[in-house]
Design a protein around this motif. Sequence first.
Motif, PDB file in Angstrom:
ATOM      1  N   VAL A 897     -56.112  -4.356   9.658  1.00  0.00           N
ATOM      2  CA  VAL A 897     -55.683  -3.811   8.366  1.00  0.00           C
ATOM      3  C   VAL A 897     -54.167  -3.866   8.300  1.00  0.00           C
ATOM      4  O   VAL A 897     -53.480  -3.626   9.299  1.00  0.00           O
ATOM      5  N   VAL A 899     -50.911  -2.296   6.520  1.00  0.00           N
ATOM      6  CA  VAL A 899     -50.517  -1.117   5.746  1.00  0.00           C
ATOM      7  C   VAL A 899     -49.003  -0.982   5.755  1.00  0.00           C
ATOM      8  O   VAL A 899     -48.319  -1.591   6.582  1.00  0.00           O
ATOM      9  N   THR A 903     -47.467   4.712   6.137  1.00  0.00           N
ATOM     10  CA  THR A 903     -48.831   5.149   5.859  1.00  0.00           C
ATOM     11  C   THR A 903     -49.228   6.269   6.824  1.00  0.00           C
ATOM     12  O   THR A 903     -48.946   6.197   8.019  1.00  0.00           O
ATOM     13  N   ALA A 907     -54.772   7.841   6.464  1.00  0.00           N
ATOM     14  CA  ALA A 907     -54.967   6.666   5.614  1.00  0.00           C
ATOM     15  C   ALA A 907     -55.228   5.430   6.449  1.00  0.00           C
ATOM     16  O   ALA A 907     -56.039   4.567   6.095  1.00  0.00           O
ATOM     17  N   ALA A 911     -58.563   3.173   6.283  1.00  0.00           N
ATOM     18  CA  ALA A 911     -58.485   1.736   6.033  1.00  0.00           C
ATOM     19  C   ALA A 911     -59.152   0.962   7.164  1.00  0.00           C
ATOM     20  O   ALA A 911     -59.855  -0.029   6.952  1.00  0.00           O
TER      21      ALA A 911
END
Length: 940
Positions: A897, A899, A903, A907, A911
């Motif tokens: 992921v 980000v 972040t 979160a 994710a």
Amino acid sequence: MVTMSESETAADVPAFRYTAAMANEIEPRWQQFWAENGTFHAPNPAGDLADPSHPRAGAPKLHVQDMFPYPSGSGLHVGHPLGYIGTDSYTRFKRMTGFNVLHPMGFDAFGLPAEQYAVQTGTHPRTTTEANVERYRGQLRRLGMAYDERRSFSTTDPEYYRWTQWIFLQVFNSWFDPELRRARPIAELVTEFEEGARTAEKPWSEMSGTERRELIDGHRLAYVSEAPVNWCPGLGTVLANEEVTPDGRSERGNFPVFKRSLRQWKMRITAYGDRLVEDLDVLDWPEPVKQMQRFWIGRSRGAHVGFPMDGDDTVQVFTTRPDTLFGATYMVLAPEHELVDTVVPGAWPAGTKDVWTGGHPTPEAAVAAYRAQAAAKTEEERTAEGKVKTGVFTGAYATNPVNGAKVPVFIADYVLAGYGTGAIMAVPGHDERDWDFAQTFDLPVIRTIETPADHEGVYTGEGAAINSDFLNGLGVTDAKATMISWLEEQGHGKGATTYRLRDWLFSRQRYWGEPFPIVYDETGLPIAVPESMLPVELPDVDDFSPRTFDPNDAESEPETPLSRKKDWVQVELDLGDGLKTYTRETNTMPQWAGSCWYELRYLDPANSDKLVDPANEAYWMGPRGEGDPGGVDLYVGGVEHAVLHLLYARFWHKVLFDLGHVSSFEPFRKLYNQGYIQAYAYRDARGFPVEASEVVERDGKWFHGDEEVAREYGKMGKSLRNVVTPDEMAEQYGADTFRVYEMAMGPLDASRPWDTRAVIGSQRFLQRAYRLVVDEDSGAIRVGDTELDAKTRRVLHRVIDGVRGDMEELRFNTAIAKLIELTNALTPLPAVSREAVEPLVLMMSPFAPHLAEELWRKLGHDDTLAYADFPVADPAQLVAESITYPVQVNGKVKGRVEVAPDTTEDAVRAAALAAVADILAGREPRKVIVVKGKLVSVVV
RNA sequence: GCGGAAGUGGCGGAAUAGGUAGACGCCCAGGUCUUAGGAACCUGUGCUUGCAAAAGCGUGCGGGUUCGAGUCCCGCCUUCCGCACCA
């Protein structure tokens, strides 16, 4: 070797491509620029090298030094300059970060090869040496080394060895005060005797002048002694212990070495044993090197104990285990021990066991036979026989002072004459060697350390004392202390420390070395030549060789080359008692002498009044605070000098410190061992080496022409026909490419194989970098003032940050990898931005200084970049725009992921779980670990 | 025997604090340009299976700790270096 690419394809190469030919035009030009402008002159705080207008005058200092080379006749090969390029790159970097850098280079030019060449050809060693030094200077200059050439010297320069001799006189005119644990001027010792503060066997006032001199001479740190030394007839000289291999041969020449008693110069390095061990703790040196020095010094603490013999004699033994004295059931003397002759009785005493006699009718015969047998054995044979203990009973008994027990006295060659007192008390219960001997000779065992019930044989572990009267129940440490106190109270012995280290044998029977500043008068006692008469110059002679002998002729006598120069040996001097004839010392100093203090002379090379001006010494080498040893900030060289050179240099430095000539008490604060470059060599079917550069590889086999050859790996050298020289590398690729390759091929402290084929990779890197600045076809400058895109800018600053860190830690290989990454990132960009190219050029300059200077000039700067500021990363640019988290499921990466950096953890977790949802297939994670900035780990 | 260092692709090596193993380079393969390429540039390149997607394996060997080990712990193997009866 002419490469075809040069001759046949030259027409196709763009006119402005960075090639070997271009490098060979650029490089000498910049070398000349640096020399003419004194670019690398480092200003001193005081004296003739002071320069208040210098950009680095008064700046923080950095003293970096290489172990200087012996300039051999065959010149440098590519392995030699590895460390030099490393320190050159490092110091160029540090200079750009604001330091006043001292990085000098000199030559250790006394030595055997020039002398042996002289013996063969009649060429004076000075002629050979000077030619070799010039060749080395040329080779180093061709590599673009940034030395301050004003500070270069050879140890053979009379103006240099004048100070080597001066230091010798300092050592000669000193004694070691054991109470103060330091050297003091010999005059202070004389005063102590005169005033009665110190007494000898005979009152000072009743002694003759000669007796007084002998007494004083016996205390000097440099002294003449008649003692067993390593005599090497094949070389015609004596050798230091350190120069003799474990199998009893000379390190140079591999000739047999014999123990002979001869009158020789020695230096009392053993007086410094404690300080040489203890001060290792404050040095920033590789632990293995410290360990080697500790072992070589070999300090052991214990006690001297007197064992009375029948009659008046007492045998002194050294033991580290006085706590086991009650378990001493016999004694052993070295075969060479001086008391052996006097203790042997006329006949075997009652109770003598048959195995003790060696089958001889009388003790005298047994001892004589055993001694003859031991003397005939070389060191190698003595130790090769391993644990098989031999020996013979002397017929004598001694008394164990702790319990009055009579113990038999043996001689055996497992006891060494040269260590401790040459005699031991044997405790077979708790010493492996004594156990073995006791088994062979049917001797009793008494346990004095509580031994585990199931333990058989010798026990060397810890435990409480038993069978030991007043020691019973004490642990080993307490028992030792208690026993030593008891021995001292009873007058049977005292605590003692011995060293494996021996005093340093300092004279050699050679021509090509520093003459001693010593003469002898009619008493045969040495007298210092006054300082005003230094240097004592080495005279020319007709015959440079010492007399050599049949290598096996142990009874031969040394004869020095200088002794044959009669008109030099006899000298008329006025040393205070009017003009008299004196005889010069004809030995010369060992090769180590010149390298024992050269780090100091670099600081003030032309000073004719002093070894070094104290202001200059304090600036470049002084301590940084209480307890700091001072010394060279970084000393780089091979690990082969771990003991000899580094121990001798430390010793001299400490003497100079004690006498107030230097403020640092160690010469080298930080030591770094660079690795070795080795190379493949190839042998044909007959076993002869073939020229390695002509061998080609086909299908995993190696061929020389059509013949298959066998590959081996080893040192680069003429005999293996695998030498590659920096000169040919400079010619074929340019010095910058060569430098980059050596620094990129691995960490500086690792050894690795040379591979000429791989050099091209470094050439391509420099070529790409050049292409960023200069259009290959037109020669036009391509660099513009366009701004970098955000992504590349972050790459730039990440590289700057990484390179700085790598440079500080001497990790040049990874620094270069990052520079290549940056270059490769800039290459595909449509516009070439100055914002990235200038930092790149500056960062490349420590490794490829000529190319960097050339590009710097093309970028519009009109002075050297040697003092430009090394780029500094903008912290704001080091924050990633986004972070990619790999997502592990049960330890395996199953997704990613991306980000924003800020972040939240929750979160990121959400994710990540979404990214691997299909892998999880509805299973509920048992645990989710989020490592900030690194990864997410999901456990199901 | 004692002490020390080190073992990662075909090769040199990287991974700095237990967190995507193989950065960077060589070699090799394919391509661009070209009369040509052994120059330069581009792409690929740990191993196995697979057209592929993908899967399995993988840091000398065997165990262990951990969500996770080249990295830490235990036991081995190999190589290199130093010392070698030091009482």
